[in-house]
Design a protein around this motif. Structure first.
Motif, short mmCIF file in Angstrom:
data_model
loop_
_atom_site.label_atom_id
_atom_site.label_comp_id
_atom_site.label_asym_id
_atom_site.label_seq_id
_atom_site.Cartn_x
_atom_site.Cartn_y
_atom_site.Cartn_z
N PRO A 1 15.36 6.49 -2.98
CA PRO A 1 15.43 5.34 -3.88
C PRO A 1 16.23 4.17 -3.30
CG PRO A 1 15.93 7.36 -5.07
CD PRO A 1 15.88 7.72 -3.62
N CYS A 2 15.79 2.96 -3.57
CA CYS A 2 16.50 1.78 -3.05
C CYS A 2 17.84 1.60 -3.77
CB CYS A 2 15.63 0.53 -3.18
SG CYS A 2 15.62 -0.21 -4.83
N GLY A 3 18.67 0.77 -3.22
CA GLY A 3 20.01 0.55 -3.78
C GLY A 3 19.98 0.01 -5.20
N HIS B 1 0.84 -1.22 0.00
CA HIS B 1 0.00 0.00 0.00
C HIS B 1 0.86 1.26 0.00
CE1 HIS B 1 -3.43 -2.59 0.54
NE2 HIS B 1 -2.83 -3.15 1.58
N PHE B 2 2.10 1.14 -0.45
CA PHE B 2 3.01 2.30 -0.53
C PHE B 2 3.21 2.63 -2.01
CE2 PHE B 2 7.39 4.16 -0.43
CZ PHE B 2 7.10 5.26 0.37
N ALA B 3 2.47 3.63 -2.46
CA ALA B 3 2.51 3.99 -3.88
C ALA B 3 3.65 4.96 -4.16
CB ALA B 3 1.18 4.62 -4.28
N ASN C 1 8.65 -4.39 -9.06
CA ASN C 1 9.49 -3.42 -9.78
C ASN C 1 9.21 -2.02 -9.21
OD1 ASN C 1 11.37 -3.73 -12.15
ND2 ASN C 1 10.29 -1.87 -12.71
N CYS C 2 10.26 -1.34 -8.81
CA CYS C 2 10.10 0.00 -8.25
C CYS C 2 9.74 1.02 -9.34
CB CYS C 2 11.40 0.47 -7.59
SG CYS C 2 11.90 -0.46 -6.15
N ALA C 3 9.16 2.13 -8.90
CA ALA C 3 8.75 3.19 -9.82
C ALA C 3 9.92 3.71 -10.67
CB ALA C 3 8.16 4.34 -9.02
N GLU C 4 11.08 3.86 -10.04
CA GLU C 4 12.24 4.41 -10.75
C GLU C 4 12.64 3.52 -11.92
OE1 GLU C 4 11.82 3.96 -7.52
OE2 GLU C 4 13.01 5.34 -6.30
#
Ligand code: THU
Length: 134
Positions: free
Chosen positions: A85-87, A23-25, A52-55
């Motif tokens: 952003p994640c690693g 639930h984290f958009a 898959n992350c947004a970036e």
């Protein structure tokens, strides 16, 4: 490129996030070397590790459409501080940018923080390292 315009595009992309588990958009937008804006949202999966992350969604859109390089990027989510952003995404961002490429981190509440890819991932592993030792 106006970074505020990129934040707006990222916010619109965030509306399409598929996040039934966290639930984290998250939304992302970038302007590429072809002058176009490419956007992305996070896309989750029942097999969590396939998320898959947004970036990366935005970057893969850029590549799939024939552009080669990120000129500037924005990422937005809800929170008390701008989303970080994640690693994995930092490594993918570094692949298609310069260390001084601007990145705007934002919250939907209106906070912003401007940084660069080089600040997010100093001493990045890149194709230079690979060719030297291949
Ligand atoms: N997420 C992103 O899309 N980008 C970030 O910068 C941080 C994390 C996503 C992955 C997952 O869908 C959710 O946020 C929670 O980790």
């Amino acid at each position: 490129m106006d970074l505020e315009k990129l934040v707006s595009a990222a916010k619109a992309a965030r509306d399409n996030a598929y996040v039934p588990y966290s639930h984290f958009a998250v939304g992302a937008a970038l302007v590429a070397d072809d002058g176009q804006i490419y956007t992305g949202c996070n896309v989750e999966n029942a097999s969590f590790g396939l998320t898959n992350c947004a970036e990366r969604t935005a970057i893969f859109q850029m590549i799939a459409n024939g552009a080669k390089k990120i000129v500037a990027m924005a990422v937005i989510a809800e929170g008390d501080r701008p989303v970080s952003p994640c690693g994995a995404c930092r490594q993918v961002m570094a692949e298609f940018s310069e260390s001084d490429t601007p990145v705007m981190l934002a919250t939907i509440q209106g906070q912003t923080m401007e940084t660069t890819i080089g600040q997010l991932l100093p001493y990045a592993f890149d194709k230079g390292d690979f060719h030297e030792h291949a």
